[in-house]
Scaffold this motif. Structure first.
Motif, PDB file in Angstrom:
ATOM      1  N   LEU A 172       0.855  -2.455  -4.816  1.00 33.98           N
ATOM      2  CA  LEU A 172       1.038  -3.840  -5.247  1.00 33.98           C
ATOM      3  C   LEU A 172      -0.139  -4.709  -4.794  1.00 33.98           C
ATOM      4  N   ALA A 173      -0.799  -4.317  -3.708  1.00 35.87           N
ATOM      5  CA  ALA A 173      -1.961  -5.067  -3.220  1.00 35.87           C
ATOM      6  C   ALA A 173      -3.234  -4.357  -3.662  1.00 35.87           C
ATOM      7  N   THR A 174      -4.186  -5.134  -4.133  1.00 37.58           N
ATOM      8  CA  THR A 174      -5.456  -4.520  -4.541  1.00 37.58           C
ATOM      9  C   THR A 174      -6.395  -4.386  -3.360  1.00 37.58           C
ATOM     10  N   LEU A 189       0.869  -1.174   0.000  1.00 38.33           N
ATOM     11  CA  LEU A 189       0.000   0.000   0.000  1.00 38.33           C
ATOM     12  C   LEU A 189       0.903   1.220   0.000  1.00 38.33           C
ATOM     13  N   LYS A 190       0.430   2.320  -0.540  1.00 42.08           N
ATOM     14  CA  LYS A 190       1.230   3.539  -0.481  1.00 42.08           C
ATOM     15  C   LYS A 190       0.455   4.660   0.184  1.00 42.08           C
ATOM     16  N   VAL A 191       1.174   5.703   0.586  1.00 46.59           N
ATOM     17  CA  VAL A 191       0.530   6.886   1.147  1.00 46.59           C
ATOM     18  C   VAL A 191       0.429   7.913   0.039  1.00 46.59           C
ATOM     19  N   PRO A 223       7.473 -12.102 -11.730  1.00 47.72           N
ATOM     20  CA  PRO A 223       6.225 -11.650 -11.103  1.00 47.72           C
ATOM     21  C   PRO A 223       6.430 -11.254  -9.638  1.00 47.72           C
ATOM     22  N   VAL A 224       5.666 -10.239  -9.217  1.00 43.07           N
ATOM     23  CA  VAL A 224       5.656  -9.873  -7.797  1.00 43.07           C
ATOM     24  C   VAL A 224       4.550 -10.700  -7.161  1.00 43.07           C
ATOM     25  N   ASP A 225       4.863 -11.941  -6.776  1.00 44.41           N
ATOM     26  CA  ASP A 225       3.837 -12.784  -6.164  1.00 44.41           C
ATOM     27  C   ASP A 225       4.067 -12.887  -4.660  1.00 44.41           C
ATOM     28  N   ALA A 226       3.206 -13.644  -4.006  1.00 46.21           N
ATOM     29  CA  ALA A 226       3.270 -13.731  -2.543  1.00 46.21           C
ATOM     30  C   ALA A 226       4.625 -14.260  -2.089  1.00 46.21           C
ATOM     31  N   ALA A 227       5.164 -15.215  -2.849  1.00 42.64           N
ATOM     32  CA  ALA A 227       6.460 -15.786  -2.460  1.00 42.64           C
ATOM     33  C   ALA A 227       7.559 -14.731  -2.516  1.00 42.64           C
ATOM     34  N   ALA A 228       7.468 -13.862  -3.521  1.00 40.97           N
ATOM     35  CA  ALA A 228       8.491 -12.815  -3.671  1.00 40.97           C
ATOM     36  C   ALA A 228       8.419 -11.822  -2.513  1.00 40.97           C
ATOM     37  N   VAL A 229       7.200 -11.463  -2.112  1.00 38.35           N
ATOM     38  CA  VAL A 229       7.039 -10.527  -1.001  1.00 38.35           C
ATOM     39  C   VAL A 229       7.595 -11.146   0.277  1.00 38.35           C
TER      40      VAL A 229
END
Lengths: 270, 520, 352
Positions: B95-97, B83-85, B123-129
């Motif tokens: 990155l998160a919807t 999330l961003k400000v 890909p920026v997937d859950a594993a990458a995070v």
């Protein structure tokens, strides 16, 4: 022409000295008192040159600034001369490896640029008038060393020194009685030139943020403090800059005038 | 003349300039390039944007260094967070919807954008995070806490609250905290939450993220060039190239804007030039809010500054409005505690200890602290610190406190003042958003040690979200009443840009200078 | 500081005209020159060694360290210690000095703490910027100084001479920062002819000769003003000295015109002192141009030094300092050598 040089130089330097001495007892306003309500005033009857960003009267700060400017210059030149002149005279009177080494050490010091010394010193000790003085003074040592050495060699070649030596007068006495008086005028000329170098150096170091802390009554710091408001009013930066230029001009002219007076060849030409 | 100049007045510099201009020689005119310099008033959309800034990053590795210049350049532009400000200080999806919080407030479940890709194409997937966060803070089997290798507390503090990160599926990430925290989600929008490409192996030199720009080149001491990320997964950014130029001399930055050499001043550090730039139709000047509290810190390891009366006296002795007027040309805001107006729990506490030198003298007398001598050590490189020190020294002298001002370079300040605590008073701006929790650490350089404050802060963070604001206000008020510091003022965010640019940030709501929304 | 150090004019290299009528045995002359050069080369090496020691000593006493500079405000003590170990800062100073010296002997200046790059690679871009700045400014300054100084000398008691002298005095007295800002306000902000500051390389991937030149005009002009003012004083005194020599009067008495006599004897005298001062200034300006670099935001050597000190990137500081010392010594070596070849009187001195 020559007279004019000397007189103008003397007048400018005298102005500086008078302002500095006067500031010991009197300034139009307190040169350190911050007054938020008086900030960046244009010149007026009460503030002849206006005020700076802290509401400090510029004339008062300029006057105390003359004092620290003189102090930095005198202290730096004294430091340089106190180390450089005796060594230079000694090296000039006694030839040999030791003297050569001293001269070469001076050359090494000369090879370390003054600015390098100043940057390192300020990083190590923090910016202050004392640090600036030491940096300028140390950097000027080799200048006095080389000058005193060269001049001493010239004097030592004179016949009457040989006579004095044969009469059994000690080397220290020769140095004191014959060498020093002979080379003193030359040293005076150099001191005058070194003064202007010191004043410009202080301004330059302050511009780089390597000088005395904010609000210090030095001209270099005044210029830096004034720079923040350059777009609003250029006076607080311009006025100390002008003072620096006039003082440097004064010492340079004084030095030139003195040298012309000393050099008989220049006098009789034409 | 590029970027039209309006004669705002006949200042002496102008008159002199005009005179000199009149005698300017012909050869210069002949050799001058007639076409305007890049970013000038050519009007055509330029493919490149030049941003002026003051402090150059020491490295690109924001996991290791807490220098604010790194997130200014990289956050959101090169590195992205879940999330961003946004400019208004609100959380927005990046990155998160979307995200959900479990009923026990311990588990966040994030839905990642399936389109998200690193600049490398991965890909920026859950594993990458998960891999990215664990790179900084590894789970420790026996202890409940994680061990964070990052020396940057902005990164380490929120990450050490994480108990477990689970990649549920490619686009679903579950994060379990060790305790409920109302501030965690917000804190993860900063450097702590950046998702770094698992392939990155040289972060100090080669940052690898998923943002619309990537680092192209770095001329040390001069500029860093960001180039458009050709694989960007979202809407294409406005420029092929964004250059950050670093200016050691603030007036040089203003000159560069006036001549069209740069397009934006990211933060004007000569606030007195704002009026002239505002009056010029060629520029847009905005004064937004920041999260940078300029703090006069008291070293409360010193017995004399442990006295509440002495700290209150110093607060009473300093006219903050006058200080802001002289030091920062009246730009900024008065605060009275470590809270910025953009924070949800802000309230105006600036009058807790109003300017009252008589009261200050009384307090000093009751504390038996007459003839007090204090050192005020400030970093010479900070544009606000030396003049503020001069101002404060003069005002404290008026109530009988002798202050010795010492200017040292930033490096010495860090090691001697910040690390070793060798000071009585010091001035520095704390730029991080929501950094009130700094006062909870008694080992931090102020050595403010209040069990009550710590208890209030933890209670507010762990407690019911409905009570969060009230709880934080209580903590902030305690800080103000305790005179734990003197919060001099809040830095404004002064941004000046060439007219015609849209999407230029107004507020500094995060540490990022977010160029992603700027369009020609 | 970009303030020219003013060597006293009556210095150990007095610019005197060669005495007339000297005839030298060419073999003896060559031998003397070789001997002199060998001696100077030895001094050169010794000075370098001494200077390296001084530099290392001063640099080591700097408080604060690179670990702090890199890690910033919120660094943990463990992380600081790890960095210090990585750079071997926990070893005794003498070991580090010898290590550094051994590297120097191999031509290896070490690696930057900040970037890990070799120091030489780190310094080169800055050297190129400053090199162009000084390399363009000094010849131009000499070109401007000769006519200015000549006017000041030849009409030294009349109006043109006073104006020329006055100009050079003013040029030396005004702080460089002022000249710089004034030129920026006039030619960049008001007239819009030139960029206010910044630098574009001449060659390389971002190179652009047109932009390179436009960015250098103003900083070079500022340096030329200051340096030409200083140089013109030496030109002036060199000429005045020649004009007062007895043999010049003799030359005029036997029928030389004043101009002819000056051309014949004055040129060499002035050339000698100008070469000396140019050499000194070239070396001093490598870092002394820093104020000009700051005013115009040029990423030069002086700015690199300032930055390296601020970050406590000690290998870079030492590297730049060494480079400066080598430059100063090399230039004074060359100037000395030039003297030996040009001036017969000094040649006989070198024999002693």
């Amino acid at each position: 022409m020559r007279r004019l040089t000397l007189v103008t130089g003397l007048a400018l330097v005298a102005l500086l000295v008078v302002a500095a001495v006067l500031s010991l007892g009197w300034t139009p306003h307190d040169p350190t008192l911050v007054q938020a309500g008086q900030r960046l005033q244009p010149p007026s009857w009460s503030h002849w040159l206006g005020t700076d960003r802290m509401g400090i009267d510029l004339v008062s700060r300029l006057m105390t600034g003359a004092r620290s400017t003189l102090l930095v210059g005198v202290a730096a030149v004294l430091l340089a001369a106190a180390v450089g002149v005796p060594l230079g005279i000694w090296a000039g009177m006694s030839r040999g490896l030791a003297a050569d080494l001293v001269l070469r050490a001076g050359d090494v010091l000369l090879a370390l640029p003054a600015l390098l010394l100043a940057i390192l010193l300020v990083a190590a000790r923090g910016g202050s008038a004392a640090t600036v003085t030491i940096a300028i003074g140390v950097a000027a040592i080799p200048v006095f060393l080389r000058l005193a050495n060269a001049a001493t060699r010239g004097v030592m070649a004179l016949d009457y020194i040989d006579a004095a030596r044969m009469a059994g007068i000690s080397r220290a006495a020769i140095a004191r009685r014959h060498v020093l008086p002979n080379i003193a005028p030359l040293l005076g000329v150099q001191a005058s030139a070194s003064f202007s170098v010191a004043i410009l150096a202080e301004a330059g170091l302050s511009y780089l943020g390597l000088g005395a802390p904010a609000g210090s009554p030095t001209w270099g710091r005044m210029m830096r403090d004034g720079q923040a408001d350059l777009f609003l009013t250029p006076w607080p930066a311009l006025i100390p800059g002008l003072a620096v230029a006039l003082a440097v001009l004064g010492f340079n002219l004084l030095g030139d005038g003195l040298r012309d007076q000393l050099d008989p060849r220049l006098r009789e030409w034409r | 003349m590029p970027a039209g100049h309006t004669p705002a007045g006949h200042t002496p510099a102008r008159v002199l300039a005009a005179l000199l201009a009149a005698v300017a020689t012909a050869w210069l005119a002949a050799c001058a390039d007639p076409s305007p310099s890049p970013g000038g008033d050519s009007g055509a959309p330029t493919a490149s944007l030049v941003v002026g800034a003051t402090v150059e990053p020491p490295t690109f590795d924001l996991t290791q260094s807490s220098a604010a210049a790194i997130p200014q350049l990289l956050l959101y532009n090169v590195y992205q967070t879940l999330l961003k400000v946004d400019d208004a200080g609100q959380l927005q999806p990046l990155l998160a919807t979307g995200h959900e919080l479990s009923a026990d407030r311990l588990t966040y479940t994030f839905q990642l954008d399936p389109a998200a890709r690193f600049a490398s194409g991965a890909p920026v997937d859950a594993a990458a995070v998960k891999a990215s966060w664990e790179r900084l803070c590894a789970p420790v089997e026996e202890a409940a806490k994680r061990r964070c290798s990052s020396p940057n507390s902005v990164v380490a503090t929120p990450l050490s609250l994480v108990d477990e990160v689970t990649a549920v599926d490619a686009t679903t990430l579950a994060v379990t905290l060790v305790r409920p925290s109302n501030s965690w989600l917000y804190d993860m929008t900063s450097s702590a939450g950046v998702v770094i490409d698992p392939a990155a192996d040289n972060l100090p030199v080669h940052p690898m993220g998923s943002g619309p720009y990537q680092v192209d080149s770095w001329t040390v001491g001069d500029r860093i060039v960001l180039a458009r990320n050709p694989n960007y997964w979202g809407a294409a950014p406005g420029f092929e190239q964004v250059t950050f130029r670093y200016f050691a001399d603030p007036s040089a930055m203003t000159f560069a804007l006036q001549t069209g050499d740069i397009d934006i001043i990211s933060n004007l550090t000569t606030p007195s030039s704002l009026a002239e730039l505002e009056a010029d139709p060629g520029f847009n000047a905005t004064s937004g809010t920041s999260t940078g509290e300029v703090v006069l810190g008291f070293n409360q390891a010193r017995p004399v500054l442990q006295s509440l009366a002495v700290r209150q006296a110093i607060n009473h002795a300093i006219d903050s409005q006058g200080l802001m007027d002289t030091v920062w040309a009246g730009q900024g805001r008065l605060i009275g505690t470590m809270v910025a107006p953009s924070d949800p729990y802000y309230e105006d506490l600036s009058q807790t200890y109003p300017y009252d030198p008589d009261r200050a003298r009384e307090l000093l007398a009751t504390a038996g602290a007459t003839d007090l001598e204090l050192s005020l050590r400030v970093a010479s490189d900070l544009p606000y610190a030396p003049p503020a020190a001069q101002y404060i020294a003069s005002q404290l002298a008026a109530v009988g406190i002798t202050v010795t001002v010492e200017e040292i370079d930033w490096n010495r300040w860090l090691s001697e003042v910040f690390q070793d605590g060798d000071y009585d008073l010091t001035i520095v701006a704390h730029l991080e958003p929501r950094d009130i929790e700094r006062f909870a650490d008694p080992d931090y350089y102020w050595h403010y040690d209040s069990a009550q404050f710590r208890q209030l802060l933890t209670a507010a963070d762990q407690g019911d979200p409905a009570d969060y604001v009230a709880g934080m206000r209580q903590a902030a008020r305690l800080l103000a009443q305790d005179a734990a510091a003197d919060w001099l003022f809040l830095l404004p965010n002064l941004v000046v840009s060439r007219a015609g640019l849209v999407g230029v940030p107004v507020n500094a709501s995060s540490l990022s200078f977010d160029v992603t929304a700027i369009r020609p | 500081m970009s303030i020219p150090t003013q060597p006293a004019e009556d210095e150990s290299h007095p610019a005197r005209p060669p005495s007339a009528g000297t005839a030298f045995n060419t073999t003896l002359r060559g031998l003397n020159v070789l001997q002199g050069l060998a001696k100077r080369a030895l001094w050169f090496a010794g000075s370098l060694l001494a200077a390296s020691g001084v530099i290392f000593l001063i640099v080591q006493t700097l408080p604060g360290d690179i670990a702090q500079a890199t890690l910033g405000l919120n660094a943990s003590p463990e992380a600081l210690e790890a960095i210090r170990q990585r750079w071997g800062l926990d070893r005794p100073a003498i070991v580090r000095y010898l290590d550094w010296l051994a590297g120097l002997a191999r031509g290896d200046l070490g690696s930057s703490y900040r970037s890990g790059q070799p120091v030489a690679q780190q310094i080169l871009p800055g050297l190129a910027v400053t090199g162009w700045l000084v390399g363009l400014a000094l010849p131009l300054a000499a070109l401007a100084a000769v006519p200015l100084g000549a006017v000041a000398a030849l009409w030294r008691r009349r109006f043109p001479g006073a104006v020329a002298s006055g100009l050079s005095q003013v040029g030396m007295a005004v702080p460089v920062f002022f000249t710089g800002v004034l030129l920026v306000v006039v030619f960049a902000v008001e007239l819009g002819w030139l960029p206010a500051n910044g630098y574009t390389p001449l060659t390389g991937p971002d190179g652009d000769p047109a932009q390179w030149w436009r960015h250098l005009v103003l900083p070079v002009a500022v340096l030329v003003i200051a340096q030409a003012s200083l140089l013109s004083r030496y030109v002036r005194s060199g000429l005045v000295e020649v004009m007062t020599e007895d043999y010049l009067r003799t030359a005029r008495a036997v029928g030389w015109t004043r101009w002819g006599a000056l051309r014949r004897h004055g040129t060499r005298n002035v050339a000698l002192s100008v070469v000396t001062v140019l050499g000194l200034q070239a070396a001093a300006l490598l870092v002394g141009a820093i104020i000009v670099e700051q005013v115009f935001q040029l990423p030069g050597l002086g700015s690199a030094l300032l930055r390296a000190v601020a970050q406590r990137d000690l290998p870079v500081v030492q590297g730049i300092a060494c480079l400066l010392v080598v430059a100063v010594l090399t230039i004074s070596f060359l100037v000395d050598a030039l003297y030996l070849v040009i001036d017969p009187r000094l040649r006989s001195k070198a024999r002693r």
